[in-house]
Design a protein around this motif. Structure first.
Motif, mmCIF file in Angstrom:
data_model
loop_
_atom_site.group_PDB
_atom_site.id
_atom_site.type_symbol
_atom_site.label_atom_id
_atom_site.label_comp_id
_atom_site.label_asym_id
_atom_site.label_seq_id
_atom_site.Cartn_x
_atom_site.Cartn_y
_atom_site.Cartn_z
ATOM 1 N N MET A 258 -5.939 11.355 -72.783
ATOM 2 C CA MET A 258 -5.331 11.663 -74.078
ATOM 3 C C MET A 258 -6.158 12.736 -74.780
ATOM 4 O O MET A 258 -7.369 12.677 -74.770
ATOM 5 N N VAL A 259 -5.484 13.708 -75.370
ATOM 6 C CA VAL A 259 -6.209 14.780 -76.057
ATOM 7 C C VAL A 259 -6.601 14.306 -77.450
ATOM 8 O O VAL A 259 -5.763 13.846 -78.209
ATOM 9 N N ASN A 260 -7.900 14.369 -77.724
ATOM 10 C CA ASN A 260 -8.344 14.083 -79.086
ATOM 11 C C ASN A 260 -8.439 15.411 -79.802
ATOM 12 O O ASN A 260 -9.072 16.331 -79.308
ATOM 13 N N THR A 261 -7.851 15.506 -80.967
ATOM 14 C CA THR A 261 -7.913 16.778 -81.671
ATOM 15 C C THR A 261 -9.319 17.002 -82.206
ATOM 16 O O THR A 261 -9.909 16.127 -82.822
ATOM 17 N N VAL A 262 -9.841 18.176 -81.904
ATOM 18 C CA VAL A 262 -11.186 18.551 -82.339
ATOM 19 C C VAL A 262 -11.050 19.817 -83.162
ATOM 20 O O VAL A 262 -10.343 20.743 -82.764
ATOM 21 N N GLN A 263 -11.704 19.873 -84.297
ATOM 22 C CA GLN A 263 -11.698 21.096 -85.102
ATOM 23 C C GLN A 263 -13.131 21.612 -85.210
ATOM 24 O O GLN A 263 -13.986 20.959 -85.804
ATOM 25 N N LEU A 264 -13.385 22.750 -84.604
ATOM 26 C CA LEU A 264 -14.709 23.364 -84.746
ATOM 27 C C LEU A 264 -14.858 23.894 -86.159
ATOM 28 O O LEU A 264 -13.860 24.215 -86.819
ATOM 29 N N ASP A 265 -16.103 24.029 -86.613
ATOM 30 C CA ASP A 265 -16.241 24.640 -87.940
ATOM 31 C C ASP A 265 -16.379 26.161 -87.795
ATOM 32 O O ASP A 265 -16.631 26.683 -86.699
ATOM 33 N N ASP A 266 -16.181 26.854 -88.922
ATOM 34 C CA ASP A 266 -16.156 28.317 -88.891
ATOM 35 C C ASP A 266 -17.456 28.888 -88.335
ATOM 36 O O ASP A 266 -17.460 29.919 -87.667
ATOM 37 N N GLN A 267 -18.571 28.224 -88.639
ATOM 38 C CA GLN A 267 -19.866 28.741 -88.184
ATOM 39 C C GLN A 267 -19.967 28.699 -86.661
ATOM 40 O O GLN A 267 -20.503 29.627 -86.035
ATOM 41 N N GLN A 268 -19.442 27.627 -86.041
ATOM 42 C CA GLN A 268 -19.481 27.546 -84.572
ATOM 43 C C GLN A 268 -18.664 28.683 -83.951
ATOM 44 O O GLN A 268 -19.079 29.322 -82.987
ATOM 45 N N ILE A 269 -17.504 28.934 -84.540
ATOM 46 C CA ILE A 269 -16.640 29.997 -84.006
ATOM 47 C C ILE A 269 -17.306 31.361 -84.192
ATOM 48 O O ILE A 269 -17.338 32.196 -83.291
ATOM 49 N N LYS A 270 -17.904 31.560 -85.374
ATOM 50 C CA LYS A 270 -18.575 32.840 -85.651
ATOM 51 C C LYS A 270 -19.770 33.031 -84.703
ATOM 52 O O LYS A 270 -20.008 34.135 -84.207
ATOM 53 N N THR A 271 -20.498 31.964 -84.458
ATOM 54 C CA THR A 271 -21.636 32.070 -83.533
ATOM 55 C C THR A 271 -21.155 32.492 -82.146
ATOM 56 O O THR A 271 -21.748 33.364 -81.497
ATOM 57 N N PHE A 272 -20.064 31.887 -81.679
ATOM 58 C CA PHE A 272 -19.524 32.280 -80.371
ATOM 59 C C PHE A 272 -19.122 33.756 -80.388
ATOM 60 O O PHE A 272 -19.438 34.512 -79.462
ATOM 61 N N GLN A 273 -18.443 34.156 -81.445
ATOM 62 C CA GLN A 273 -17.969 35.556 -81.498
ATOM 63 C C GLN A 273 -19.154 36.527 -81.568
ATOM 64 O O GLN A 273 -19.142 37.563 -80.915
ATOM 65 N N ASP A 274 -20.162 36.202 -82.379
ATOM 66 C CA ASP A 274 -21.296 37.118 -82.587
ATOM 67 C C ASP A 274 -22.268 37.111 -81.406
ATOM 68 O O ASP A 274 -22.742 38.161 -80.975
ATOM 69 N N ASN A 275 -22.595 35.915 -80.923
ATOM 70 C CA ASN A 275 -23.632 35.799 -79.883
ATOM 71 C C ASN A 275 -23.064 35.797 -78.470
ATOM 72 O O ASN A 275 -23.799 35.958 -77.497
ATOM 73 N N GLY A 276 -21.757 35.508 -78.354
ATOM 74 C CA GLY A 276 -21.168 35.350 -77.026
ATOM 75 C C GLY A 276 -21.529 34.027 -76.398
ATOM 76 O O GLY A 276 -21.255 33.794 -75.211
ATOM 77 N N VAL A 277 -22.128 33.134 -77.197
ATOM 78 C CA VAL A 277 -22.503 31.807 -76.694
ATOM 79 C C VAL A 277 -22.717 30.882 -77.886
ATOM 80 O O VAL A 277 -23.225 31.311 -78.928
ATOM 81 N N VAL A 278 -22.297 29.621 -77.704
ATOM 82 C CA VAL A 278 -22.567 28.627 -78.748
ATOM 83 C C VAL A 278 -22.726 27.258 -78.076
ATOM 84 O O VAL A 278 -22.045 26.963 -77.081
ATOM 85 N N LEU A 279 -23.645 26.465 -78.605
ATOM 86 C CA LEU A 279 -23.830 25.093 -78.118
ATOM 87 C C LEU A 279 -23.041 24.155 -79.016
ATOM 88 O O LEU A 279 -23.188 24.197 -80.245
ATOM 89 N N ILE A 280 -22.219 23.307 -78.404
ATOM 90 C CA ILE A 280 -21.477 22.295 -79.162
ATOM 91 C C ILE A 280 -21.942 20.934 -78.639
ATOM 92 O O ILE A 280 -21.656 20.568 -77.491
ATOM 93 N N ARG A 281 -22.673 20.230 -79.485
ATOM 94 C CA ARG A 281 -23.295 18.966 -79.068
ATOM 95 C C ARG A 281 -22.247 17.849 -78.934
ATOM 96 O O ARG A 281 -21.369 17.716 -79.801
ATOM 97 N N GLY A 282 -22.365 17.079 -77.875
ATOM 98 C CA GLY A 282 -21.609 15.830 -77.729
ATOM 99 C C GLY A 282 -20.108 15.982 -77.551
ATOM 100 O O GLY A 282 -19.385 14.982 -77.570
ATOM 101 N N LEU A 283 -19.639 17.195 -77.329
ATOM 102 C CA LEU A 283 -18.193 17.440 -77.318
ATOM 103 C C LEU A 283 -17.478 16.621 -76.236
ATOM 104 O O LEU A 283 -16.376 16.126 -76.438
ATOM 105 N N PHE A 284 -18.129 16.476 -75.081
ATOM 106 C CA PHE A 284 -17.449 15.828 -73.959
ATOM 107 C C PHE A 284 -18.116 14.513 -73.566
ATOM 108 O O PHE A 284 -18.124 14.151 -72.389
ATOM 109 N N LYS A 285 -18.634 13.786 -74.545
ATOM 110 C CA LYS A 285 -19.357 12.557 -74.197
ATOM 111 C C LYS A 285 -18.438 11.512 -73.568
ATOM 112 O O LYS A 285 -18.884 10.670 -72.796
ATOM 113 N N ASP A 286 -17.126 11.598 -73.860
ATOM 114 C CA ASP A 286 -16.182 10.644 -73.248
ATOM 115 C C ASP A 286 -15.796 11.046 -71.827
ATOM 116 O O ASP A 286 -15.034 10.335 -71.176
ATOM 117 N N TRP A 287 -16.258 12.185 -71.379
ATOM 118 C CA TRP A 287 -15.837 12.690 -70.067
ATOM 119 C C TRP A 287 -16.972 12.702 -69.055
ATOM 120 O O TRP A 287 -16.812 13.201 -67.933
#
Ligand code: AKG
Length: 269
Positions: free
Chosen positions: A1-30
């Motif tokens: 089942m898909v759990n809806t996840v909403q990243l915050d703006d800072q995470q998205i900006k970090t990915f766009q600016d740095n080309g990499v971002v760490l998202i903690r615990g995102l897949f702990k159920d997997w």
């Protein structure tokens, strides 16, 4: 089942600016399903399964890709985890397709480094909305964690593609740049890495320069990497060997065409 996840703006900006971002615990159920998938995969490698370890080097660096059609846990993850939804947010896309999955296991005592490289020059895809999710399934000390050069996705360079064994792909293309000697000039770069827990996620662009150290810890380093693509992804011919090979893909897609083939199903949007 898909759990809806909403990243915050800072995470998205970090990915766009740095080309990499760490998202903690995102897949702990997997963690458990992906570990089970990797067990299956290592017992029964696919046609592309490899030992990247070179003769005379200790340890074992196992890699395999393009097995999601036959390993149920991989398929379930790609279709039903939040991976595609999160990638859509990071790259700003309405749709997400699977490119492939890549499993990378560095056993304890593996002296093989993963060479500095970026992925796009050996992938048969171009675009900006491109992202890999590297997911550790074991605790990973920072000294073992892959390293990423912040901002390198915006260098405007395509480096000569390098295999994980260190060999280079055969290419005629004179536009390709030679990878700088990053290990000897580390202070010149903003190199990012972290201490990771199972189920964390490092999201990075296909152009972000990265590599990984040896695994001299006493922990396995099992990782599942989901390679995903957004709206602007188009087929690219590379004028030489590509990885994964996707046999016959050039008969299905023309250069510049959307990645609309059964190999690359839409999993979001
Ligand atoms: O896991 C590694 O050692 C390297 C990972 C990598 O290069 C990738 O996922 O593109």
């Amino acid at each position: 089942m898909v759990n809806t996840v909403q990243l915050d703006d800072q995470q998205i900006k970090t990915f766009q600016d740095n080309g990499v971002v760490l998202i903690r615990g995102l897949f702990k159920d997997w963690i458990e399903p992906l570990r089970a998938g990797i067990d299956h995969n290592m017992k029964q490698p696919g046609e592309y399964g490899k030992n990247y370890t070179q003769d005379g080097q200790s340890g074992h660096f196992f890699g395999d890709y393009c097995n999601w059609q036959r390993i149920p846990q991989y398929r379930d993850f790609l279709f039903n985890s939040p991976a595609a939804e999160v990638t859509a947010q990071l790259v700003g896309s309405d749709t997400i397709r699977i490119f492939h999955e890549h499993v990378l296991v560095k056993e304890p005592g593996t002296t093989q480094k993963t060479p500095w490289h970026h992925d796009q020059p050996y992938y048969c895809v171009d675009g900006k909305q491109l992202c890999s999710l590297w997911i550790p399934l074991d605790p990973v000390a920072q000294s073992v964690c892959p390293e990423f050069i912040a901002g390198s996705h915006q260098w405007g360079k395509f480096f000569v593609p390098t295999k994980f064994t260190g060999a280079q792909y055969q290419r005629e293309d004179e536009q390709l740049s030679v990878m700088p000697d990053i290990d000897n000039e580390r202070d010149d770069y903003d190199i990012l890495s972290w201490s990771l827990e199972p189920g964390d996620c490092i999201a990075f662009h296909y152009l972000t320069v990265h590599g990984a150290p040896q695994n001299l810890s006493d922990q396995r380093r099992r990782a599942f990497s989901a390679r995903l693509m957004g709206d602007d992804a188009v087929f690219a011919e590379r004028g030489g060997e590509i990885s994964p090979p996707f046999p016959g893909i050039e008969k299905k897609l023309s250069p510049g065409a959307p990645m609309d083939a059964e190999e690359f199903p839409v999993v979001y949007g």
